[in-house]
Design a protein around this motif. Sequence first.
Motif, mmCIF file in Angstrom:
data_model
loop_
_atom_site.group_PDB
_atom_site.id
_atom_site.type_symbol
_atom_site.label_atom_id
_atom_site.label_comp_id
_atom_site.label_asym_id
_atom_site.label_seq_id
_atom_site.Cartn_x
_atom_site.Cartn_y
_atom_site.Cartn_z
ATOM 1 N N PRO A 103 0.868 -1.186 0.000
ATOM 2 C CA PRO A 103 0.000 0.000 0.000
ATOM 3 C C PRO A 103 0.905 1.238 0.000
ATOM 4 N N GLY A 104 0.364 2.441 0.185
ATOM 5 C CA GLY A 104 1.207 3.627 0.338
ATOM 6 C C GLY A 104 2.047 3.487 1.597
ATOM 7 N N VAL A 105 3.334 3.796 1.493
ATOM 8 C CA VAL A 105 4.226 3.618 2.647
ATOM 9 C C VAL A 105 4.459 4.976 3.325
ATOM 10 N N VAL A 106 4.226 5.013 4.639
ATOM 11 C CA VAL A 106 4.401 6.241 5.402
ATOM 12 C C VAL A 106 5.602 6.084 6.331
ATOM 13 N N GLY A 107 6.613 6.942 6.147
ATOM 14 C CA GLY A 107 7.801 6.841 6.992
ATOM 15 C C GLY A 107 8.472 8.195 7.140
ATOM 16 N N TYR A 108 9.307 8.335 8.150
ATOM 17 C CA TYR A 108 9.961 9.614 8.451
ATOM 18 C C TYR A 108 11.395 9.647 7.931
ATOM 19 N N GLN A 109 11.990 8.488 7.620
ATOM 20 C CA GLN A 109 13.417 8.451 7.290
ATOM 21 C C GLN A 109 13.717 8.923 5.871
ATOM 22 N N SER A 110 12.743 8.809 4.966
ATOM 23 C CA SER A 110 13.014 9.083 3.554
ATOM 24 C C SER A 110 11.728 9.571 2.903
ATOM 25 N N LEU A 111 11.899 10.214 1.744
ATOM 26 C CA LEU A 111 10.725 10.754 1.048
ATOM 27 C C LEU A 111 10.335 9.869 -0.114
ATOM 28 N N PRO A 112 9.025 9.684 -0.340
ATOM 29 C CA PRO A 112 8.607 8.973 -1.538
ATOM 30 C C PRO A 112 8.766 9.896 -2.745
ATOM 31 N N PHE A 133 2.712 1.685 7.704
ATOM 32 C CA PHE A 133 3.860 2.372 8.311
ATOM 33 C C PHE A 133 5.144 1.678 7.848
ATOM 34 N N ILE A 134 6.203 2.479 7.686
ATOM 35 C CA ILE A 134 7.458 1.942 7.139
ATOM 36 C C ILE A 134 7.975 0.737 7.935
ATOM 37 N N ASP A 135 7.875 0.777 9.260
ATOM 38 C CA ASP A 135 8.401 -0.348 10.060
ATOM 39 C C ASP A 135 7.641 -1.631 9.727
ATOM 40 N N ASP A 136 6.313 -1.510 9.551
ATOM 41 C CA ASP A 136 5.526 -2.676 9.153
ATOM 42 C C ASP A 136 5.927 -3.149 7.745
ATOM 43 N N ASN A 171 -1.079 -9.674 -1.141
ATOM 44 C CA ASN A 171 -1.669 -8.474 -0.527
ATOM 45 C C ASN A 171 -1.139 -8.338 0.894
ATOM 46 N N ILE A 172 -0.768 -7.126 1.297
ATOM 47 C CA ILE A 172 -0.557 -6.875 2.733
ATOM 48 C C ILE A 172 -1.285 -5.582 3.085
ATOM 49 N N SER A 173 -1.878 -5.562 4.260
ATOM 50 C CA SER A 173 -2.535 -4.323 4.655
ATOM 51 C C SER A 173 -1.919 -3.822 5.942
ATOM 52 N N GLY A 174 -2.036 -2.515 6.126
ATOM 53 C CA GLY A 174 -1.625 -1.901 7.374
ATOM 54 C C GLY A 174 -2.852 -1.242 7.965
ATOM 55 N N TYR A 223 0.854 -1.079 13.272
ATOM 56 C CA TYR A 223 0.643 0.356 13.457
ATOM 57 C C TYR A 223 -0.683 0.846 12.880
ATOM 58 N N ASP A 224 -1.474 1.555 13.724
ATOM 59 C CA ASP A 224 -2.685 2.215 13.230
ATOM 60 C C ASP A 224 -2.390 3.705 13.022
ATOM 61 N N LEU A 225 -3.404 4.478 12.610
ATOM 62 C CA LEU A 225 -3.160 5.887 12.275
ATOM 63 C C LEU A 225 -2.639 6.683 13.467
ATOM 64 N N SER A 226 -3.173 6.428 14.671
ATOM 65 C CA SER A 226 -2.702 7.265 15.781
ATOM 66 C C SER A 226 -1.260 6.924 16.141
ATOM 67 N N ALA A 227 -0.875 5.656 16.075
ATOM 68 C CA ALA A 227 0.528 5.289 16.348
ATOM 69 C C ALA A 227 1.447 5.882 15.272
ATOM 70 N N ILE A 228 1.017 5.819 14.021
ATOM 71 C CA ILE A 228 1.831 6.375 12.921
ATOM 72 C C ILE A 228 2.026 7.875 13.140
ATOM 73 N N THR A 229 0.923 8.567 13.467
ATOM 74 C CA THR A 229 0.980 10.029 13.636
ATOM 75 C C THR A 229 1.915 10.395 14.780
ATOM 76 N N GLU A 230 1.807 9.674 15.873
ATOM 77 C CA GLU A 230 2.661 9.973 17.031
ATOM 78 C C GLU A 230 4.143 9.856 16.651
ATOM 79 N N ILE A 231 4.508 8.756 15.980
ATOM 80 C CA ILE A 231 5.926 8.551 15.632
ATOM 81 C C ILE A 231 6.380 9.544 14.568
ATOM 82 N N MET A 232 5.547 9.759 13.550
ATOM 83 C CA MET A 232 5.940 10.692 12.480
ATOM 84 C C MET A 232 6.219 12.084 13.052
ATOM 85 N N LEU A 233 5.311 12.568 13.910
ATOM 86 C CA LEU A 233 5.499 13.920 14.446
ATOM 87 C C LEU A 233 6.725 13.987 15.356
#
Length: 314
Positions: A169-178, A213-216, A239-242, A296-306
């Motif tokens: 799916p779309g990958v969300v991470g803080y270390q690098s930019l898509p 989330f990138i870690d997942d 298929n993998i889902s987050g 990781y759900d949205l609130s966990a992703i948001t907490e780590i990203m910020l």
Amino acid sequence: MLNDMVLVIGANGQLGTVLTTALKERYGDGNVLASDIAKRTINTGLFEIIDATNFKLLDDIVKKYKVTQIYHLAAILSANGEKNPILSWEINTKTLLNVLEVSRLNAVEKVFYPSSIAVFGQNAPKENTPNNAFLDPETVYGISKVDGENWAQYYYKKYNLDVRSLRYPGVVGYQSLPGGGTTDYAVDIYHKAVIGQEFSCFLKADTKLPMIFIDDAIRATIELMEAPKSQIKIRTSYNISGVSFTPKEVAEAIKKNISDFSITYNPDFRQGIADNWPESIDDTKAREDWNWKPKYDLSAITEIMLEKLKEYYQ
Ligand code: AKB
């Protein structure tokens, strides 16, 4: 593991940057060769510039380093692909065929090929899209991924080449930019929030897409590649889902932490791409075959990203 030499193609990219580091932790610095078409970005250690459309160059490097595993991450993504369809098709398909054929000729033991939710189109169910849904992609990127999945299965069946694949799916991470994807907004939004800028979203507020989330994403990749061969029953792609969310939901999650964050919605051509993709993914097969489970759900992703981006911009 001791005798492994792992080649990452596309190591400067969003996934490649983080995956290369994770592979080095597992295999050791001297056993992971990072490569990209451009010169190295953040990774230290072994590095070669490789244009994977060049068969001879790829073959020479695989021989020189006695490569035993290849992670082929290089591709033109969905949004950029639409700007130059023929070139994108050539790059995405030629690089994969070169990787498969070089792997076969050099007895490479395992190959990883990233597919995408972009393989799905209008005739797949939008909610909980199953692994075996009809594939009628409308982007050149999606078409190349369907093609690639079938080539992966062909090389497995015909030559017993151990190719394994995930539909990210779309990958969300803080270390690098898509770069050049339709799901990129879900990374950019956090950067803008942290630097105190208004975010102009290229998708409508209620556009729900599958994300991870990138870690997942990294853990899924490594778990798939390390699973016993007998457990890999799908040789096209898993298929993998987050998690699934809309731009409005991300904005609301950010506002809980940054109350004056503001977003405007200015949909462009990428809205048309997103409208043909699933809203959520059924990953039962990955769960059954090699015990996949996202964390990781949205609130966990948001907490780590910020948190991580605040550190980065300080
Ligand atoms: C894109 O948006 O093109 C990619 C993908 C979902 O494969 N992130």
